[in-house]
Design an enzyme around this catalytic site. Structure first.
Site, PDB file in Angstrom:
ATOM      1  N   ALA A  42       3.554  -2.726  -6.313  1.00  0.00           N
ATOM      2  CA  ALA A  42       2.822  -3.985  -6.155  1.00  0.00           C
ATOM      3  C   ALA A  42       2.625  -4.374  -4.692  1.00  0.00           C
ATOM      4  O   ALA A  42       1.679  -5.110  -4.366  1.00  0.00           O
ATOM      5  CB  ALA A  42       3.547  -5.097  -6.902  1.00  0.00           C
ATOM      6  N   ARG A  98       9.584   1.519 -18.161  1.00  0.00           N
ATOM      7  CA  ARG A  98       8.701   0.388 -17.925  1.00  0.00           C
ATOM      8  C   ARG A  98       7.281   0.744 -18.357  1.00  0.00           C
ATOM      9  O   ARG A  98       6.708   1.687 -17.845  1.00  0.00           O
ATOM     10  CB  ARG A  98       8.735   0.108 -16.422  1.00  0.00           C
ATOM     11  N   TYR A 119       2.536   4.004 -17.462  1.00  0.00           N
ATOM     12  CA  TYR A 119       3.130   4.842 -16.405  1.00  0.00           C
ATOM     13  C   TYR A 119       3.726   6.152 -16.917  1.00  0.00           C
ATOM     14  O   TYR A 119       4.178   6.968 -16.104  1.00  0.00           O
ATOM     15  CB  TYR A 119       4.206   4.038 -15.660  1.00  0.00           C
ATOM     16  N   GLU A 123      -1.697   7.990  -0.239  1.00  0.00           N
ATOM     17  CA  GLU A 123      -1.341   6.870  -1.127  1.00  0.00           C
ATOM     18  C   GLU A 123      -1.479   7.332  -2.585  1.00  0.00           C
ATOM     19  O   GLU A 123      -2.462   7.971  -2.945  1.00  0.00           O
ATOM     20  CB  GLU A 123      -2.318   5.712  -0.855  1.00  0.00           C
ATOM     21  N   HIS A 176      -1.106   6.251  -6.773  1.00  0.00           N
ATOM     22  CA  HIS A 176      -0.875   5.333  -7.894  1.00  0.00           C
ATOM     23  C   HIS A 176      -0.892   6.143  -9.180  1.00  0.00           C
ATOM     24  O   HIS A 176      -1.838   6.899  -9.424  1.00  0.00           O
ATOM     25  CB  HIS A 176      -1.922   4.213  -7.943  1.00  0.00           C
ATOM     26  N   ILE A 177       0.151   5.976  -9.957  1.00  0.00           N
ATOM     27  CA  ILE A 177       0.280   6.730 -11.203  1.00  0.00           C
ATOM     28  C   ILE A 177      -0.828   6.333 -12.166  1.00  0.00           C
ATOM     29  O   ILE A 177      -1.462   7.174 -12.804  1.00  0.00           O
ATOM     30  CB  ILE A 177       1.667   6.455 -11.824  1.00  0.00           C
ATOM     31  N   SER A 178      -1.052   5.023 -12.272  1.00  0.00           N
ATOM     32  CA  SER A 178      -2.092   4.518 -13.179  1.00  0.00           C
ATOM     33  C   SER A 178      -3.424   4.431 -12.433  1.00  0.00           C
ATOM     34  O   SER A 178      -3.462   4.455 -11.200  1.00  0.00           O
ATOM     35  CB  SER A 178      -1.692   3.128 -13.689  1.00  0.00           C
ATOM     36  N   ASN A 213       3.868   5.530  -2.810  1.00  0.00           N
ATOM     37  CA  ASN A 213       3.431   4.647  -3.881  1.00  0.00           C
ATOM     38  C   ASN A 213       4.168   3.333  -3.642  1.00  0.00           C
ATOM     39  O   ASN A 213       5.357   3.212  -3.964  1.00  0.00           O
ATOM     40  CB  ASN A 213       3.782   5.217  -5.257  1.00  0.00           C
ATOM     41  N   ASP A 261       1.005  -2.248   8.597  1.00  0.00           N
ATOM     42  CA  ASP A 261       1.291  -2.196  10.034  1.00  0.00           C
ATOM     43  C   ASP A 261       2.255  -1.059  10.358  1.00  0.00           C
ATOM     44  O   ASP A 261       2.083  -0.354  11.359  1.00  0.00           O
ATOM     45  CB  ASP A 261       1.889  -3.524  10.513  1.00  0.00           C
ATOM     46  N   HIS A 269      -0.792  -4.172  -2.895  1.00  0.00           N
ATOM     47  CA  HIS A 269      -1.829  -5.204  -3.002  1.00  0.00           C
ATOM     48  C   HIS A 269      -1.520  -6.441  -2.161  1.00  0.00           C
ATOM     49  O   HIS A 269      -2.300  -7.392  -2.155  1.00  0.00           O
ATOM     50  CB  HIS A 269      -2.000  -5.612  -4.477  1.00  0.00           C
ATOM     51  N   ARG A 292      -7.723  -1.482 -14.215  1.00  0.00           N
ATOM     52  CA  ARG A 292      -6.765  -2.538 -14.574  1.00  0.00           C
ATOM     53  C   ARG A 292      -7.209  -3.881 -13.964  1.00  0.00           C
ATOM     54  O   ARG A 292      -8.371  -4.043 -13.613  1.00  0.00           O
ATOM     55  CB  ARG A 292      -5.360  -2.114 -14.128  1.00  0.00           C
ATOM     56  N   PRO A 313       8.600  -1.110  -5.352  1.00  0.00           N
ATOM     57  CA  PRO A 313       9.285  -1.904  -6.378  1.00  0.00           C
ATOM     58  C   PRO A 313       8.938  -1.495  -7.802  1.00  0.00           C
ATOM     59  O   PRO A 313       7.785  -1.186  -8.110  1.00  0.00           O
ATOM     60  CB  PRO A 313       8.808  -3.338  -6.095  1.00  0.00           C
ATOM     61  N   ASN A 314       9.972  -1.526  -8.619  1.00  0.00           N
ATOM     62  CA  ASN A 314       9.903  -1.285 -10.066  1.00  0.00           C
ATOM     63  C   ASN A 314       9.718   0.182 -10.438  1.00  0.00           C
ATOM     64  O   ASN A 314       9.790   0.538 -11.612  1.00  0.00           O
ATOM     65  CB  ASN A 314       8.814  -2.146 -10.722  1.00  0.00           C
ATOM     66  N   ARG A 331      -5.407  -5.590  -8.716  1.00  0.00           N
ATOM     67  CA  ARG A 331      -4.918  -4.246  -8.357  1.00  0.00           C
ATOM     68  C   ARG A 331      -6.001  -3.410  -7.677  1.00  0.00           C
ATOM     69  O   ARG A 331      -5.757  -2.267  -7.284  1.00  0.00           O
ATOM     70  CB  ARG A 331      -4.416  -3.498  -9.597  1.00  0.00           C
TER      71      ARG A 331
END
Ligand code: DQA
Length: 144
Positions: A76, A17, A22, A97, A99-101, A73, A86, A79, A106, A9-10, A110
């Site tokens: 959200a 954004r 990001y 996995e 994560h850009i940030s 990625n 699963d 988390h 943070r 998402p996002n 997170r």
């Protein structure tokens, strides 16, 4: 061999954004980077993004039959989503996995990832370059 590159998402809003967190690259830029990186590694990629948890679960299920690795990625959902964990646990190939940030610099919420319990590697805080690094790692794991 096909690697699924899944964005949650996002991440469709990449570049617009919170660019201070990001960066300015768009999702299209990320997907171009992934296609170029994969081609140099002799891999194919299937790039998908959804704002919906169940759609991400469905793509992970598809990867069970048509994919050999996953770079994800989950945004959200990282988390919160036992469902994505699963689904990944039902996938046999390498999972990286992304994560850009740097999520560890943070908010505390997170810092926990459901996905990390299944991931073969986690790349955090490397910007969109993390996707290229993730694909390189999947290639290495597929060859070993
Ligand atoms: C993110 C980090 C998550 O905490 C956040 O919800 C995102 C993006 C990252 O790439 O840094 O949507 O996964």
């Amino acid at each position: 061999m096909t690697v699924f590159v899944l964005n949650g998402p996002n991440l469709n809003l990449l570049g617009q954004r919170q660019p201070e967190i990001y960066g300015r690259e768009t999702l299209a830029d990320v997907e171009t980077l992934c296609r170029e990186t994969a081609s140099g590694l002799g891999l194919a990629v299937r790039c998908e993004q959804s704002n919906h948890e169940g759609q991400l679960v469905d793509w992970i299920h598809e990867a069970r039959h048509t994919g050999q690795g996953i770079v994800i990625n989950a945004g959200a959902y990282t988390h919160t989503s036992v469902a994505i964990l699963d689904a990944l646990n039902a996938f046999d190939g390498p999972v990286i996995e992304i994560h850009i940030s740097n999520v560890h610099r943070r908010e505390a919420f997170r810092h926990h990832s459901y996905i990390s319990g299944r991931a073969d590697g986690v790349i955090v805080g490397c910007g969109v370059q993390g996707y290229a690094l993730g694909l390189q790692r999947v290639a290495t794991l597929l060859r070993s």
